[in-house]
Design a protein around this motif. Sequence first.
Motif, short mmCIF file in Angstrom:
data_model
loop_
_atom_site.label_atom_id
_atom_site.label_comp_id
_atom_site.label_asym_id
_atom_site.label_seq_id
_atom_site.Cartn_x
_atom_site.Cartn_y
_atom_site.Cartn_z
N LEU A 75 30.35 60.35 109.72
CA LEU A 75 30.60 60.05 111.14
C LEU A 75 32.03 60.34 111.53
O LEU A 75 32.30 60.77 112.66
N MET A 76 32.97 60.14 110.60
CA MET A 76 34.36 60.49 110.88
C MET A 76 34.51 61.99 111.10
O MET A 76 35.23 62.43 111.99
N MET A 77 33.80 62.76 110.29
CA MET A 77 33.85 64.22 110.46
C MET A 77 33.23 64.63 111.81
O MET A 77 33.76 65.51 112.49
N VAL A 78 32.15 63.97 112.19
CA VAL A 78 31.51 64.27 113.48
C VAL A 78 32.44 63.93 114.63
O VAL A 78 32.57 64.71 115.59
N THR A 79 33.10 62.77 114.56
CA THR A 79 34.01 62.41 115.65
C THR A 79 35.19 63.38 115.73
O THR A 79 35.65 63.70 116.83
N PHE A 80 35.66 63.87 114.59
CA PHE A 80 36.72 64.86 114.59
C PHE A 80 36.26 66.14 115.28
O PHE A 80 36.98 66.71 116.11
N LEU A 81 35.06 66.59 114.95
CA LEU A 81 34.53 67.80 115.57
C LEU A 81 34.28 67.61 117.07
O LEU A 81 34.52 68.53 117.87
N VAL A 82 33.83 66.43 117.46
CA VAL A 82 33.63 66.15 118.89
C VAL A 82 34.97 66.17 119.62
O VAL A 82 35.09 66.74 120.71
N ALA A 83 35.99 65.57 119.03
CA ALA A 83 37.33 65.57 119.65
C ALA A 83 37.86 66.99 119.78
O ALA A 83 38.45 67.35 120.81
N CYS A 84 37.63 67.83 118.76
CA CYS A 84 38.07 69.22 118.85
C CYS A 84 37.31 69.97 119.93
O CYS A 84 37.89 70.78 120.66
N GLY A 85 36.01 69.72 120.05
CA GLY A 85 35.22 70.35 121.09
C GLY A 85 35.66 69.95 122.48
O GLY A 85 35.75 70.80 123.38
N VAL A 86 35.93 68.67 122.67
CA VAL A 86 36.39 68.21 123.98
C VAL A 86 37.78 68.77 124.27
O VAL A 86 38.09 69.11 125.42
N ALA A 87 38.61 68.89 123.25
CA ALA A 87 39.95 69.48 123.45
C ALA A 87 39.84 70.95 123.85
O ALA A 87 40.60 71.42 124.72
N ALA A 88 38.90 71.67 123.26
CA ALA A 88 38.69 73.07 123.65
C ALA A 88 38.18 73.15 125.07
O ALA A 88 38.61 74.02 125.85
N LEU A 89 37.29 72.25 125.44
CA LEU A 89 36.79 72.20 126.81
C LEU A 89 37.93 71.86 127.78
O LEU A 89 38.05 72.48 128.84
N ARG A 90 38.76 70.91 127.40
CA ARG A 90 39.88 70.52 128.25
C ARG A 90 40.87 71.66 128.44
O ARG A 90 41.41 71.85 129.51
N ARG A 91 41.05 72.44 127.38
CA ARG A 91 41.97 73.57 127.48
C ARG A 91 41.46 74.65 128.44
O ARG A 91 42.23 75.35 129.08
N SER A 92 40.14 74.78 128.52
CA SER A 92 39.57 75.79 129.41
C SER A 92 39.55 75.35 130.87
O SER A 92 39.32 76.16 131.75
N VAL A 93 39.80 74.05 131.11
CA VAL A 93 39.78 73.55 132.50
C VAL A 93 41.10 73.82 133.17
O VAL A 93 42.13 73.85 132.68
#
Length: 93
Positions: A75-93
């Motif tokens: 679950l820690m690995m999943v939360t890390f990947l989710v945070a990275c995905g949201v950060a990539a999304l935030r960067r594209s905004v």
Amino acid sequence: MNAGMRWRLAVPLIGLSLLMVVPAVYGTWVFWSDFGNTYRSLSVVICLVLLAQLGLAVSIGVRPTRDVPWLRIGLMMVTFLVACGVAALRRSV
């Protein structure tokens, strides 16, 4: 798994989580007025996900278990990947 082994596993995970949480929260706080609502909300989501990751890391040391807590580590690995995905999304905004 005894308490010593749990904490031996949890302490590095807590340290890695703190290395991500502290800059995320600080950056969100410092740059709050510089960006729009979408960027702000995605920053808050990143902070919440990373705080959940920190909570999982602490729970590895606190909660007794018979074996290695692979589910919480996963679950820690999943939360890390989710945070990275949201950060990539935030960067594209």
